[in-house]
Design an enzyme around this catalytic site. Structure first.
Site, mmCIF file in Angstrom:
data_model
loop_
_atom_site.group_PDB
_atom_site.id
_atom_site.type_symbol
_atom_site.label_atom_id
_atom_site.label_comp_id
_atom_site.label_asym_id
_atom_site.label_seq_id
_atom_site.Cartn_x
_atom_site.Cartn_y
_atom_site.Cartn_z
ATOM 1 N N ASN A 30 38.183 42.738 25.575
ATOM 2 C CA ASN A 30 38.663 44.107 25.834
ATOM 3 C C ASN A 30 39.417 44.659 24.624
ATOM 4 O O ASN A 30 39.289 45.846 24.301
ATOM 5 C CB ASN A 30 39.552 44.146 27.084
ATOM 6 C CG ASN A 30 38.731 44.239 28.361
ATOM 7 O OD1 ASN A 30 38.136 45.279 28.636
ATOM 8 N ND2 ASN A 30 38.678 43.160 29.118
ATOM 9 N N HIS A 82 42.098 45.184 35.388
ATOM 10 C CA HIS A 82 41.971 44.097 36.370
ATOM 11 C C HIS A 82 40.514 44.003 36.823
ATOM 12 O O HIS A 82 39.894 45.029 37.123
ATOM 13 C CB HIS A 82 42.889 44.365 37.574
ATOM 14 C CG HIS A 82 42.822 43.271 38.575
ATOM 15 N ND1 HIS A 82 43.423 42.051 38.371
ATOM 16 C CD2 HIS A 82 42.164 43.183 39.764
ATOM 17 C CE1 HIS A 82 43.149 41.250 39.403
ATOM 18 N NE2 HIS A 82 42.387 41.919 40.262
ATOM 19 N N GLY A 122 55.161 44.901 40.686
ATOM 20 C CA GLY A 122 54.341 44.070 41.561
ATOM 21 C C GLY A 122 53.191 43.431 40.793
ATOM 22 O O GLY A 122 53.054 43.609 39.583
ATOM 23 N N LYS A 164 31.189 44.349 31.400
ATOM 24 C CA LYS A 164 30.511 45.471 30.726
ATOM 25 C C LYS A 164 31.180 46.790 31.095
ATOM 26 O O LYS A 164 31.323 47.681 30.259
ATOM 27 C CB LYS A 164 29.037 45.523 31.142
ATOM 28 C CG LYS A 164 28.203 44.420 30.538
ATOM 29 C CD LYS A 164 26.711 44.768 30.617
ATOM 30 C CE LYS A 164 25.870 43.657 30.030
ATOM 31 N NZ LYS A 164 25.205 42.827 31.028
ATOM 32 N N MET A 213 47.662 37.287 30.765
ATOM 33 C CA MET A 213 47.624 36.552 32.031
ATOM 34 C C MET A 213 49.014 36.185 32.559
ATOM 35 O O MET A 213 49.250 35.057 32.975
ATOM 36 C CB MET A 213 46.765 35.287 31.855
ATOM 37 C CG MET A 213 45.329 35.610 31.543
ATOM 38 S SD MET A 213 44.629 36.700 32.826
ATOM 39 C CE MET A 213 42.934 36.757 32.302
#
Ligand code: GAR
Length: 214
Positions: free
Chosen positions: A14, A109, A143, A172, A90
């Site tokens: 990414n 996400h 959160g 993708k 992560m």
């Protein structure tokens, strides 16, 4: 031009999609810093290759979570980052960073939130037997994957999918919607009203399933 800081823990595909969008002229922002918590992250190689400053900042070198995220916030501010992009970072981000960059941290996400938050969103989707999954770009709050949703892309889930095959299909789409969300932010087209994110301009921009992006 908007300065962005990227946090990544691993492969960094990414991160690469963002770099490619910038180098291709689609995205008019500058990556001022990559921060990783993992000295072996391949994202570091990508940063070096593209002349992007990077820092390895490991939680174990700090007394607690507040100290860790205060330090990360300080490094991002030192580079004048105005948006923080979590590209496969992560960890659950600590409040010290969130408070310093209120509504200025976005995460990708690999599921259609609020379904399947946390780790292994793709495996959760396969195991549950859903027929559609996808990815979500959202603002980060305290959160786990609960912040206001900016954009989502959907993909089918087939009965013979594995975690790997679904991950590949979702990835993708991640590589399209993440640069797109950053572009919207950079253009000042994103407004947050409570839980809702309003994208100024085309109404369809809110509901892309096949983003017309790069
Ligand atoms: C991506 O699939 C991203 O959505 C996911 O990790 C992968 C990172 O890949 N993020 C999370 O699961 C965050 N909870 P990349 O390092 O190749 O970008």
């Amino acid at each position: 031009m908007l300065n962005i800081g990227v946090l990544a823990s691993g492969r960094g595909s990414n991160f690469q999609a963002i770099i490619d969008s910038i180098e291709g002229g689609y995205l008019k922002v500058k990556i001022v810093l990559l921060i990783t918590d993992n000295p072996n992250a391949y994202a570091i190689e990508r940063a070096k290759k593209h002349g992007i400053a990077h820092l390895i900042i490991k939680p174990k070198d700090f007394s607690d979570k507040d100290a860790y995220y205060s330090h990360i916030a300080k490094e991002l501010k030192a580079k004048d980052a105005r948006l923080v992009v979590l590209a496969g970072f992560m960890r659950v981000v600590g409040k010290k960073l969130i408070q310093e960059f209120q509504d200025k941290i976005i995460n990708i996400h690999p599921a259609l939130l609020p379904s399947f938050p946390g780790l292994h969103g793709q495996k959760q989707a396969v195991d549950y037997g859903v027929k559609m999954s996808g990815c979500t770009v959202h603002f980060v709050d305290e959160g786990v994957d609960t912040g206001p949703i900016i954009i989502q892309a959907a993909v089918p889930v087939y009965h013979d999918d594995t975690e790997e095959s679904l991950s590949e299909r979702i990835l993708k789409q991640e590589h399209k919607i993440f640069p797109y969300a950053i572009k919207l932010f950079a253009e000042g087209r994103i407004k947050v009203e409570g839980r809702k994110v309003i994208i100024e301009g085309s109404r369809e921009d809110n509901i892309l399933t096949n983003p017309p992006l790069i």
